[in-house]
Every structure is written in C-alpha cells, then in structure tokens.
Design a protein around this motif. Sequence first.
Motif, mmCIF file in Angstrom:
data_model
loop_
_atom_site.group_PDB
_atom_site.id
_atom_site.type_symbol
_atom_site.label_atom_id
_atom_site.label_comp_id
_atom_site.label_asym_id
_atom_site.label_seq_id
_atom_site.Cartn_x
_atom_site.Cartn_y
_atom_site.Cartn_z
ATOM 1 N N HIS A 132 0.850 -1.198 0.000
ATOM 2 C CA HIS A 132 0.000 0.000 0.000
ATOM 3 C C HIS A 132 0.889 1.253 0.000
ATOM 4 C CE1 HIS A 132 -2.969 2.965 1.291
ATOM 5 N NE2 HIS A 132 -3.915 2.062 1.024
ATOM 6 N N PRO A 133 0.504 2.280 -0.748
ATOM 7 C CA PRO A 133 1.340 3.497 -0.818
ATOM 8 C C PRO A 133 1.609 4.153 0.526
ATOM 9 C CG PRO A 133 -0.341 3.518 -2.538
ATOM 10 C CD PRO A 133 -0.662 2.363 -1.629
ATOM 11 N N ASP A 134 0.737 3.933 1.521
ATOM 12 C CA ASP A 134 0.900 4.591 2.817
ATOM 13 C C ASP A 134 1.641 3.733 3.836
ATOM 14 O OD1 ASP A 134 -0.532 6.747 1.801
ATOM 15 O OD2 ASP A 134 -2.462 5.935 2.483
ATOM 16 N N THR A 135 2.285 2.661 3.400
ATOM 17 C CA THR A 135 2.990 1.771 4.312
ATOM 18 C C THR A 135 4.491 1.761 4.021
ATOM 19 O OG1 THR A 135 2.777 -0.176 2.879
ATOM 20 C CG2 THR A 135 0.950 0.279 4.405
ATOM 21 N N ASP A 136 5.218 1.096 4.904
ATOM 22 C CA ASP A 136 6.662 0.991 4.731
ATOM 23 C C ASP A 136 7.038 0.047 3.589
ATOM 24 O OD1 ASP A 136 6.979 2.710 6.835
ATOM 25 O OD2 ASP A 136 7.260 1.106 8.325
ATOM 26 N N VAL A 137 6.084 -0.746 3.148
ATOM 27 C CA VAL A 137 6.369 -1.705 2.071
ATOM 28 C C VAL A 137 5.763 -1.237 0.745
ATOM 29 C CG1 VAL A 137 6.610 -3.697 3.590
ATOM 30 C CG2 VAL A 137 4.350 -3.070 2.716
ATOM 31 N N ALA A 138 5.545 0.056 0.635
ATOM 32 C CA ALA A 138 4.963 0.606 -0.596
ATOM 33 C C ALA A 138 5.806 0.225 -1.812
ATOM 34 C CB ALA A 138 4.854 2.119 -0.482
ATOM 35 N N GLY A 139 5.167 -0.329 -2.828
ATOM 36 C CA GLY A 139 5.873 -0.707 -4.050
ATOM 37 C C GLY A 139 6.513 -2.072 -4.014
ATOM 38 N N GLN A 140 6.525 -2.707 -2.815
ATOM 39 C CA GLN A 140 7.116 -4.041 -2.712
ATOM 40 C C GLN A 140 6.115 -5.091 -3.193
ATOM 41 O OE1 GLN A 140 8.944 -4.809 1.091
ATOM 42 N NE2 GLN A 140 8.970 -7.028 0.796
ATOM 43 N N TYR A 141 6.633 -6.165 -3.817
ATOM 44 C CA TYR A 141 5.765 -7.207 -4.368
ATOM 45 C C TYR A 141 5.794 -8.451 -3.488
ATOM 46 C CZ TYR A 141 4.701 -4.821 -8.736
ATOM 47 O OH TYR A 141 4.215 -3.940 -9.664
ATOM 48 N N PHE A 142 4.590 -9.038 -3.304
ATOM 49 C CA PHE A 142 4.454 -10.261 -2.529
ATOM 50 C C PHE A 142 3.735 -11.287 -3.402
ATOM 51 C CE2 PHE A 142 4.485 -6.692 0.377
ATOM 52 C CZ PHE A 142 5.367 -7.075 1.378
ATOM 53 N N TYR A 143 4.319 -12.492 -3.534
ATOM 54 C CA TYR A 143 3.750 -13.526 -4.403
ATOM 55 C C TYR A 143 3.305 -14.721 -3.561
ATOM 56 C CZ TYR A 143 5.894 -10.847 -8.161
ATOM 57 O OH TYR A 143 6.241 -9.841 -9.026
ATOM 58 N N ALA A 144 2.245 -15.403 -4.016
ATOM 59 C CA ALA A 144 1.710 -16.549 -3.263
ATOM 60 C C ALA A 144 1.198 -17.615 -4.221
ATOM 61 C CB ALA A 144 0.592 -16.087 -2.331
ATOM 62 N N LYS A 145 1.147 -18.857 -3.667
ATOM 63 C CA LYS A 145 0.663 -19.986 -4.457
ATOM 64 C C LYS A 145 -0.788 -20.313 -4.149
ATOM 65 C CE LYS A 145 5.293 -22.054 -4.432
ATOM 66 N NZ LYS A 145 6.117 -23.247 -4.066
ATOM 67 N N THR A 146 -1.232 -19.982 -2.928
ATOM 68 C CA THR A 146 -2.613 -20.303 -2.540
ATOM 69 C C THR A 146 -3.336 -19.038 -2.097
ATOM 70 O OG1 THR A 146 -2.066 -20.687 -0.209
ATOM 71 C CG2 THR A 146 -1.819 -22.554 -1.735
ATOM 72 N N ALA A 147 -4.639 -19.155 -1.989
ATOM 73 C CA ALA A 147 -5.459 -18.013 -1.574
ATOM 74 C C ALA A 147 -5.151 -17.624 -0.127
ATOM 75 C CB ALA A 147 -6.943 -18.359 -1.723
ATOM 76 N N ASP A 148 -4.875 -18.604 0.746
ATOM 77 C CA ASP A 148 -4.551 -18.296 2.134
ATOM 78 C C ASP A 148 -3.231 -17.520 2.214
ATOM 79 O OD1 ASP A 148 -6.828 -19.536 3.049
ATOM 80 O OD2 ASP A 148 -5.821 -21.460 3.450
ATOM 81 N N GLU A 149 -2.233 -17.972 1.484
ATOM 82 C CA GLU A 149 -0.960 -17.252 1.470
ATOM 83 C C GLU A 149 -1.160 -15.835 0.930
ATOM 84 O OE1 GLU A 149 1.687 -19.538 -0.894
ATOM 85 O OE2 GLU A 149 1.922 -21.150 0.573
ATOM 86 N N HIS A 150 -2.000 -15.720 -0.069
ATOM 87 C CA HIS A 150 -2.255 -14.405 -0.661
ATOM 88 C C HIS A 150 -2.902 -13.463 0.352
ATOM 89 C CE1 HIS A 150 -3.149 -11.315 -3.561
ATOM 90 N NE2 HIS A 150 -4.465 -11.469 -3.400
#
Length: 435
Positions: A406-424
């Motif tokens: 999210h643009p308002d967080t410390d991880v703005a622009g970072q990508y997170f990938y997942a294999k399952t809906a729970d991980e997502h």
Amino acid sequence: MKISRTSGETPQTAPAPQPKAQPAPAPKKPKAEAPKPRRKPKPEPEYEEEDDEEEEEEPHRRRFPVGCLVVIIILALLGFGAYKGLQFYNEVDGGTDLGTEQTVTIAQGSSVSSIATQLKDEGIIEHDWLFKQYVKYSGKADGIQYGDFTLRSGMSYNDIIKTISEVVRRATTNITIPEGTTAVGVAQIFVDAGLVDDVDTFLNCANGTDGSDFSQYDFWNQIPDNGRLMKCEGYLYPETYNVYADEDVYYYVDTLYSEFANKTADLADTIAAKGTTIDDVVNLASFIQEEAGLASEDAKVSACFHNRLESDDPLWSTHILQSNACSYITQDVENNYLWNSPTAEYYGWPEQGAIPEDVLALYDTYAISGLPAGPISNPGYAAIEAALKPDQEYLDEGYYFFVTGHPDTDVAGQYFYAKTADEHYQNCVKAGWAN
C-alpha cells in the motif's frame, strides 16, 4: 699395254692402227638412269603412324596468333573501362536532360550511405557507391541537412550536395507517450501538443473508422474483429518521438504504428514457436504493464497470469484472469479501464452510473474466461517480452497471486507472491491492504 686374260687364251700382239681424222660424233643424250629401288621401310607401330599423320597435317593448320588475342582483350578492356569511366563522369558532372522535380525527404540523423541509397532508389542518381565516395572525398558530408528537398534526376553531384546542404528544416516537436497510456490518453497528448484538432479525429484515424488504411503492417491485419472497443488499443507504441508539427493525423498515427512494427519484429519467430498471436501477446502485456509497473517484476507477474490462464489445477479450471485493472470494481485507487480510466471518461460510463452489460461481457476479467476482447493500454517492450517469456521458476512452482505494498505503508511498491489463496491473504495483510 698388256691385258691379262683368263680361261687359257694365248695372248697376241697386233700393230697399233694409225688414227684417221673423222668428224666429231654428235653428242648422245644421256640415258635416263634407272631409278634405284627404294628400300621398303620397316613397319612402325600404329601409334607412331598416327603421330606421323598428325605431323604431316600440322603445317596445314592456321593458328591465331596468341599475341594478337592478348592485344584485342586489352583493347576491349580499355574500351569498356573508357566507356564506364565516361558514364561515371557524366553522372558526376550532370547533364542538360534533367528529369521532373521530386521532393526527397531526408530524415534527421541519416548517414551519407543511407542518403546515397535513398537517392538511388528514388531515381535521382544511378550509382549510390559513387555518390558516397564523391561526398566522402569532397569533404562536404558535414554540410548535409535533413528535411524536404526538391531534386531532379540528371543533376550534377555538386548541385545535389548544394541543394541538400541548404537549411530547409520544417518545424518539429517532441511527443512523449508513457508506457501503459490508453488510446484515448495518446490521442489527448497529440491534442494538447496542438498537432491534432480533437481526440475523435485521432481515434477515428487510428481505428480506421474514417477510411484510413494501415494494412501495410502485418499486426494490423491480424487484429480480430471481435467487438473490442478500439482496434488501435495496444499498438500505439509508447516512446518519445520527434515529429513534424505541420502534418496530418495519418502521419502521426503511422509514425506510432511503424515504431511498433519495428520494435516487435524480432519477436515474430518466438510468437510463432509458441503457437500464439501478436494480438494475444499485446493483450496480456497490457495487463502486465498495469499490474507490475516495474520491469523487474514483469516476468513474475506474467508467470502468475499464465498459470491462471493455462493451469490444470481444478481451482483455476475456468481460467479467469482476475485483474483489477479491468473489472467492475469502483475503487478510485484502481486505475480501472472500465471505471476510472481516460477510456471510461471518454465513453461517459461513470457519469451514467453503470458500465454497459455488453462491455462487461467482453472485458470483465472477474467474470469471463481467458483474455478480454482486447488490450487495455499500450504496453512497452519489456511487458510485451515478458508476456512471451514468463519467469520459468514462478511458472513451474505454481504462483497464482501477487500484491503490492500500500502506498501509505513501509512496504509501498514491494511485491508479494503466493501460491494459494490463504498465502495471498496473509500477503495482503503484510502489504497493508487487509487487517
């Protein structure tokens, strides 16, 4: 004088008679001496007889003197060389029989070699290599300009060089089209630059609805007529252009299409090998462009989309793309093609409060199987290449989901990938989109 005899005869002696004077006898003709018999020659071997026959015939042959032949060849070469030399001289020096006037456009940055080839192709000169060497050794290359020039065949090289060295440049302007710009957005850029009167004029030309023909491009002929909103979407190549400021709209659209054709020409073999089409590649690339945003993430996002569209996993049997960039999602934070993009504004859908059902049936990636009817923007080369070459590791390991910080967080622009809906879901919490 005594004469000895044989056979038992007794010798006798007689008195010598006195000679009487007698007339001189007439000279007798000498008898023809009998020819002496020739000795019969011994027979010789057959091959020697053949040699004798050839030797006997040899003096009867008339040979052409080799020296004369050499002289004739030398004279012929000299004559041909003189003829070609005269031709070259006449071309360099020009003639009185000039052709009709032609407008020759020399592009900015053209080399002497390319200019020489262009002049030959347009019939101004006959020998491009000769013109190239003449310009080189005359030291006039630096004076050649770009622009439109009036030339005629038969002009001397000096007159040609003088003409194309005159500053006749037309006014130009720079146009920058960012990657991911929609067709409506591209049209607005040209309107804002004062090059086109209005958005409709640009789009009607780009879509061919005003009769404009771009069939010289293979990609244009492969775009299916499947009800998509705009035929031009996806093919108005994003780049910075230096264009003439006084041209018609066709010139501007053709400039963008030409760049697309040139930039994607090297992908033709890969597209054919994968059994896909340029339209499907551009379509998927437009989503990668919108969802990734960073060239470093393009291949990974592409792998997730490929898995959704092609996986044998029962959970993805419907092969739904599920992209927020094109669906009935009314969040202002999303740059949604149907809800709050320049395209949606152009069609007036937000003001109407609803997107037409027939449009949703073609473009809602949360409802339809496979790719939508057409691209949703004009992707850059990196996204197009990623659509063809997804990250193999993410493809093999079965990644389906991704989310950015999210643009308002410390991880703005970072990508997170997942294999399952729970991980997502857990990644969405990390990214600041869920509690």
